[in-house]
Design a protein around this motif. Structure first.
Motif, PDB file in Angstrom:
ATOM      1  N   ASN A 100       0.401  -1.037  -0.054  1.00  0.00           N
ATOM      2  CA  ASN A 100       0.361   0.188  -0.208  1.00  0.00           C
ATOM      3  C   ASN A 100       1.073   1.160   0.024  1.00  0.00           C
ATOM      4  O   ASN A 100       0.458   2.535  -1.040  1.00  0.00           O
ATOM      5  N   VAL A 101       2.315   0.998   0.689  1.00  0.00           N
ATOM      6  CA  VAL A 101       3.114   1.913   0.694  1.00  0.00           C
ATOM      7  C   VAL A 101       3.055   2.447  -0.499  1.00  0.00           C
ATOM      8  O   VAL A 101       3.178   4.150  -1.029  1.00  0.00           O
ATOM      9  N   VAL A 102       3.668   1.175  -1.741  1.00  0.00           N
ATOM     10  CA  VAL A 102       4.640   1.754  -2.551  1.00  0.00           C
ATOM     11  C   VAL A 102       3.570   2.132  -3.365  1.00  0.00           C
ATOM     12  O   VAL A 102       3.580   2.952  -4.523  1.00  0.00           O
ATOM     13  N   ILE A 103       1.695   1.395  -3.685  1.00  0.00           N
ATOM     14  CA  ILE A 103       1.377   2.440  -4.797  1.00  0.00           C
ATOM     15  C   ILE A 103       1.060   3.727  -4.061  1.00  0.00           C
ATOM     16  O   ILE A 103       0.514   4.334  -5.105  1.00  0.00           O
ATOM     17  N   ALA A 104       0.655   4.319  -3.145  1.00  0.00           N
ATOM     18  CA  ALA A 104       0.480   5.589  -2.587  1.00  0.00           C
ATOM     19  C   ALA A 104       1.563   6.143  -3.423  1.00  0.00           C
ATOM     20  O   ALA A 104       1.491   7.474  -3.269  1.00  0.00           O
ATOM     21  N   LEU A 105       2.797   6.177  -2.750  1.00  0.00           N
ATOM     22  CA  LEU A 105       4.004   7.046  -3.327  1.00  0.00           C
ATOM     23  C   LEU A 105       3.908   6.820  -4.680  1.00  0.00           C
ATOM     24  O   LEU A 105       3.884   7.926  -5.514  1.00  0.00           O
ATOM     25  N   PRO A 126      13.726   5.299  -6.460  1.00  0.00           N
ATOM     26  CA  PRO A 126      14.033   5.356  -4.914  1.00  0.00           C
ATOM     27  C   PRO A 126      12.365   4.123  -4.967  1.00  0.00           C
ATOM     28  O   PRO A 126      11.941   3.624  -3.929  1.00  0.00           O
ATOM     29  N   VAL A 127      11.125   4.392  -5.216  1.00  0.00           N
ATOM     30  CA  VAL A 127       9.531   4.309  -5.329  1.00  0.00           C
ATOM     31  C   VAL A 127      10.037   2.584  -5.921  1.00  0.00           C
ATOM     32  O   VAL A 127       9.625   1.258  -5.756  1.00  0.00           O
TER      33      VAL A 127
END
Lengths: 467, 61
Positions: A100-105, A126-127
């Motif tokens: 979820n962090v990756v998709i939000a980022l 970075p992502v």
């Protein structure tokens, strides 16, 4: 962990719910950008422009909805086919958070304009690095579960799952090789035609390893489960799997026909693309033959309807795709609206229909209840089918018209139409596409409501049992 | 034909032979029953194996 059954299913619930959230985001943004094309005044620079929102749509759809669901069902399926609980439920929880962090980022950075300009590989380093960590966590957990399995033989779905884990890792690492110049900017490690070749080797095999092998793993698992009848031929499935794996990785350059990429590379890609019809249709026939004597279930069992229509769209997709990979046909329809019509038959017709069926099958079982409403599931089916068909058929017609106009010449050989004239003629089709998107969105909302009520009903029943 | 071309040809032939071997093994009469077994076993996988320990299936022995 679900103590009653011994499988780690709580994490499956998490991935299912979050994939649906990202799926809704993908469709909402998709519908909005379809309106932006039809009504350009809906572009609001700098953040809410088509250029910024389009990669958010594709990333939320392919990686948020697609990969999120695949993670859920890989964990669900692998445990059951190995008759073993997940190797590390704790690691899977970390995976869910990181996902979820990756998709939000991804959504935030793309909206800010940080983009590597490589389709489906837009995320800056970075992502992208976090994506690698995420995938390693996921792959280790699944592979270790398979290693400690309590079944001697591996059902065909497990082969497709393993191929996905390995394939995505190789593709992502190679195509994302880049030289960072700052925290927000990097340049590809490759240059010129080589860069294009690597990009479309990745790009088309993202179709293979994200939009083909995972849905096939899910289809092969859930069709027998939904019908109550085993798959027609496991051995045909195995041979089709290996032929697909041997062939797919050569096809990427069909995206680069009539470009400076060497001619032999283009021909190779064209040849392998046509050959891919065989393994693809082996899966389709396996699905159809599994329905021998069971076709009445198309009327009686809503899950079967989703799955059989899904595999049918896969079959159509894998005839249309190789056709587009042939030089002469590609020369006509490439760079026209035909292509989004083709892509959305795959994503909305094939991948999403199979995922809807898998969610309808698993959620009631995960929450120990029944699906809230079968009639609503049928309404959902017909709405998404209608929306997708309007979208795809409209774009195919638009593509043919656009191609005909782009290729029309005067007696002296000069072009008959300017590029902008072809664009102006497409407005009616873009309005129809937006309408198709709205209908699809309505179907998706019905689906989400049905699943929400199913989960709520399951929780209420569990609370009543505890009381 | 240079050495690189011969290498590519060799790899291609090797891959083809590997694929042919997979097809031959999968469709051999000896493997027929075993090759179709997983499609029946997967129909009843609602519960994990009763074995207390992990590791590969002891039934292999």
């Amino acid at each position: 962990m679900n103590q009653q059954e011994g499988y780690a299913d709580d994490i499956v619930k998490g991935f299912v719910i979050w994939s649906m959230v990202w799926g809704l985001v993908a469709v909402l943004v998709g519908v909005f950008i379809s309106f932006q094309i039809a009504f350009p005044q809906l572009n609001f620079p700098p953040y809410l422009t088509y250029g910024r929102l389009r990669p958010i749509h594709t990333n939320a759809g392919i990686f948020g909805w697609g990969i999120g669901s695949f993670m859920a069902f890989f964990i669900y399926i692998t445990q059951r086919l190995t008759r073993t609980s997940l190797w590390s439920p704790g690691l899977a929880k970390v995976q869910l958070w990181l996902f979820n962090v990756v998709i939000a980022l991804a959504a935030v950075t793309l909206a800010m304009g940080m983009n590597r300009s490589k389709e489906y590989a837009e995320l800056e380093w970075p992502v992208a690095s976090l994506v690698v960590v995420l995938w390693v966590i996921f792959a280790v957990n699944i592979v270790m579960t398979i290693v400690k399995r309590r079944e001697e033989q591996m059902y065909i779905s497990l082969w497709y799952i393993l191929a996905t884990l390995v394939g995505v890792a190789v593709l992502y690492l190679v195509n994302n090789a880049a030289i960072p110049v700052s925290l927000t900017k990097s340049y590809s490690a490759y240059a010129g035609a080589n860069d294009a070749n690597v990009q479309w080797w990745y790009g088309h095999n993202a179709v293979a390893m994200v939009l083909t092998t995972p849905p096939l793993a899910i289809f092969y698992y859930f069709l027998p489960k939904a019908t109550g009848v085993p798959i027609y031929s496991h051995r045909m499935g195995v041979v089709a799997f290996w032929s697909l794996i041997f062939m797919y990785l050569w096809t990427g350059a069909h995206h680069l026909l009539w470009t400076p990429v060497p001619d032999w590379v283009q021909t190779l890609a064209m040849g392998f693309s046509v050959m891919l019809i065989a393994p693809s249709w082996a899966a389709v026939f396996n699905g159809y033959f599994s329905m021998n004597g069971q076709w009445h279930q198309m009327r009686e069992n809503y899950l079967v309807k989703f799955l059989i229509f899904g595999i049918t769209f896969y079959g159509m997709q894998t005839l249309q795709g190789p056709s587009q990979a042939v030089r002469t046909f590609s020369a006509f329809i490439h760079y026209t609206d035909w292509v989004p019509g083709h892509v959305h038959m795959g994503t909305l017709g094939w991948v999403s229909l199979v995922l809807f069926a898998a969610i309808y099958y698993t959620v009631p079982r995960l929450y120990h209840t029944e699906v809230y409403s079968v009639p609503l599931a049928n309404v959902h089916f017909w709405l998404v089918l209608t929306g997708q068909l309007i979208f795809s058929i409209t774009m195919w017609i638009a593509g043919v018209q656009q191609a005909a106009m782009l290729n029309a010449t005067n007696p002296d050989g000069s072009l008959h139409y300017s590029f902008i004239e072809t664009m102006v003629e497409l407005y009616p089709y873009w309005h129809m596409r937006a309408l198709g998107g709205v209908i699809y969105l309505a179907g998706l909302l019905v689906f989400l409501y049905n699943i929400y009520q199913t989960i709520a009903g399951g929780k209420a029943q569990a609370a009543a049992q505890r009381a | 034909m240079d050495s690189a071309s011969i290498y590519y040809l060799g790899v291609t032939l090797l891959l083809f032979l590997v694929f042919a071997a997979i097809v031959a093994r999968t469709y051999s009469r000896k493997q027929k029953a075993k090759g179709e077994q997983p499609k029946y076993r997967m129909m009843d996988d609602d519960y994990p194996s009763d074995e207390k320990k992990g590791g590969r299936d002891v039934r292999r022995k």
